[in-house]
Design an enzyme around this catalytic site. Structure first.
Site, short mmCIF file in Angstrom:
data_model
loop_
_atom_site.label_atom_id
_atom_site.label_comp_id
_atom_site.label_asym_id
_atom_site.label_seq_id
_atom_site.Cartn_x
_atom_site.Cartn_y
_atom_site.Cartn_z
N ASP A 217 -8.14 -3.94 -7.25
CA ASP A 217 -7.85 -3.53 -6.21
C ASP A 217 -8.49 -1.84 -5.83
O ASP A 217 -8.23 -0.88 -6.79
CB ASP A 217 -6.32 -3.43 -5.93
CG ASP A 217 -5.93 -2.76 -4.48
OD1 ASP A 217 -6.63 -2.50 -3.59
OD2 ASP A 217 -4.70 -3.08 -4.10
N HIS B 214 -6.55 -6.25 -1.57
CA HIS B 214 -5.55 -5.42 -1.34
C HIS B 214 -4.51 -5.63 -0.33
O HIS B 214 -4.86 -6.13 0.99
CB HIS B 214 -6.06 -4.00 -0.55
CG HIS B 214 -5.05 -2.91 -0.54
ND1 HIS B 214 -4.35 -2.28 -1.36
CD2 HIS B 214 -4.71 -2.26 0.68
CE1 HIS B 214 -3.65 -1.29 -0.95
NE2 HIS B 214 -3.88 -1.26 0.40
N SER C 277 0.76 -1.20 -0.05
CA SER C 277 0.07 -0.09 0.03
C SER C 277 1.04 1.33 -0.07
O SER C 277 1.65 1.37 -0.86
CB SER C 277 -0.95 -0.13 1.33
OG SER C 277 -2.10 0.94 1.12
#
Length: 552
Positions: free
Chosen positions: A481, A510, A258
């Site tokens: 995602d 994710h 991320s």
């Protein structure tokens, strides 16, 4: 909304201890928000910086000084303060870094670091010893995510081969948890439940949220003073190099998820000769023009698609949940619940805002879908308890959640220019909410303090490396995602010469590494353990959809 960056494979054993947000958390907006098609032309967006955010000579020198000191000091690993509550053999220590890298002899802060040493044991043959390959440093994203409990992930089957070869190293980035924590408001005031979450807010509601955003930005400045301006992605990348040196590693092996892919890419740009191997898991768009306002718009658009995926799945299992046999019918069930909760919050704690937050979390991992569908079904049938159990704010987690929100806000506001006129936000998001109502305005309220932020802003680094400057790196991403839209992974791949992109097709989780897709895990293992990468882009079939839970 809080970015939960570790793969869902972590499961109940670790998810709460690692990066999962408390159910019903009112804050952080998703931090890692790449550009989606069709958004670049929206009016009112800030212009891309004219100059890349490269550090000055003082910061370059200060980073070198700090790294040399850290190498000499090392890390005095010992028992963790909460060792009695932890399984395994995790050790804890600290690494000292300058608050301001332009002044390495000035104020210093301590970063909390953790480690589980390489087991050296082949999981397929306990008598065979595996060569140690050094330290694997991990960041879970955020900004604001704690990685201190990451080393425990080596207990899971999907990670045992990597845990055999590497010391698993986690840490709290500056501002987070045990690393000079930031705060912007009294944690007791942080959770505001029940709350509303209008998809098309009124002028009066907008005025109220503008006042809250101004107050929050002011609170950040008052609580941290001049130190606040030193919490940003450039310093996160510099801190990572100091940690590398403190661990005694000549070259860094790193996995970022991320937001961790963003400052990992900044690191690769600033310190390419210090890189051994890097895995970018669920990569975000590093284009300076996208950091961070455009990225948030892109993320809001992508969440609408993921919300549609959930509704289609629930409709296919209408015989289990009774939420409707079409996606539109499931939407109608959701809207019915929103209306009922607005009139009478469940348990006095769960309103429309908490309901939306519960399903927003489901956008990260589809293994959340069965439990959330079950909770919605039970509520509509007269039993609110499953909904309360999942969605009600957890007051005991308020300090951690408020800290995560403060770091998220500080880093993203400090990192880049933002529109300072609410009319720009209003115009862009009103337009976007016509086609993507699910997430758009919630994302606005999370990020709006950046419109009223005090202090200087960074110019985003122009992330890129040329041929031969950086060792081959691995990018893994899911096509659907929502938290980190796939286009960001494509952009990162384009900018890091020699990188390889592995795509999970027709899936939207994710955080992929160590998750349910054996194909993706195979590529990650081959790269980290053997240095092997596909010659060019590769693709994996999607992991299996979740099995419905039995609704009440």
């Amino acid at each position: 909304m809080r970015a939960v960056a570790l793969s869902s494979a972590v499961g109940a054993l670790l998810l709460g201890a690692l990066t999962a947000a408390p159910a019903g958390a009112a804050a952080p907006g998703l931090p890692v928000l790449p550009t989606a098609p069709g958004l670049a032309g929206l009016p009112g967006l800030p212009a891309a910086p004219g100059l890349p955010g490269l550090p000055g000579a003082a910061e370059v020198s200060g980073t070198r000084v700090a790294a040399e000191r850290a190498r000499a000091a090392g890390v005095a690993f010992g028992p963790c303060a909460d060792a009695q509550d932890l399984p395994g053999a995790m050790e804890c220590g600290t690494v000292s870094v300058p608050l301001d890298y332009a002044d390495p002899d000035g104020t210093r802060i301590e970063l909390a670091v953790s480690r589980v040493a390489a087991t050296r044991t082949d999981p397929g043959n306990s008598k065979h010893k595996v060569p140690r390959q050094g330290a694997l440093v991990y960041n879970p994203g955020g900004p604001g995510g704690s990685g201190r409990y990451f080393p425990l992930i080596g207990m899971l089957p999907e990670w045992k081969r990597i845990a055999a070869a590497y010391d698993l190293v986690g840490y709290d980035p500056r501002g987070v948890g045990g690393s000079a924590p930031l705060s912007c408001q009294d944690p007791a005031r942080f959770f505001k439940g029940p709350s509303q979450a209008p998809t098309h807010p009124s002028a009066a509601y907008k005025k109220e949220r503008i006042a809250q955003a101004r107050s929050y930005a002011r609170g950040c400045a008052e609580r941290s003073g001049s130190a606040l301006r030193h919490y940003h992605s450039l310093n996160n990348a510099r801190d990572l190099d100091v940690i590398r040196a403190a661990l005694g590693e000549e070259k860094l092996t790193f996995m970022g998820s991320s937001y961790g892919t963003y400052f990992g890419a900044v690191y690769a740009t600033l310190f390419p000769t210090h890189v051994r191997r890097m895995v970018f898991d669920s990569a975000v768009d590093p284009d300076p023009a996208s950091v961070w306002y455009r990225n948030n718009l892109a993320q809001s658009a992508a969440f609408e698609g993921r919300w549609a995926d959930f509704r289609a799945w629930a409709a296919r299992h209408d015989t289990v949940y009774g939420l409707g046999a079409t996606a539109d019918a499931v939407q109608a069930s959701y809207e019915k619940a929103r209306a009922q909760l607005a009139a009478e919050p469940a348990g006095g704690k769960v309103g429309p805002g908490q309901l939306q937050g519960m399903f927003l979390e489901a956008g990260y991992y589809d293994d959340h879908w069965p439990y959330r569908a079950e909770a919605l079904s039970a509520y509509l049938k007269g039993d609110p308890q499953p909904l309360i159990d999942i969605a009600a704010p957890v007051e005991e987690a308020a300090v951690e959640a408020e800290n995560a929100s403060a770091v998220y806000t500080a880093v993203e506001c400090n990192d880049a220019p933002w529109p300072t006129d609410f009319a720009v936000w209003d115009r862009d998001n009103t337009r976007l909410a016509r086609s993507a109502p699910f997430e758009t305005w919630d994302n606005v309220w999370m990020n709006l303090p950046c419109a009223y932020w005090e202090g200087p802003r960074q110019s985003p680094v122009d992330v890129r490396t040329g041929p031969g400057e950086l060792p081959p790196t691995l990018i893994v991403a899911a096509e659907r995602d929502a938290a980190a839209p796939y286009e960001g992974a494509v952009e990162l791949h384009r900018r890091l010469t020699g990188s390889v992109l592995v795509t999970e097709r027709d899936a939207g989780s994710h955080g992929l590494a160590g998750g349910p897709n054996a194909c993706v895990n195979g590529y990650v293992d081959a790269y980290l353990l053997e240095g092997r990468l596909p010659v060019r882009r590769a693709a994996c079939a999607p992991h299996r959809e979740p099995t419905p839970a039995k609704a009440k």
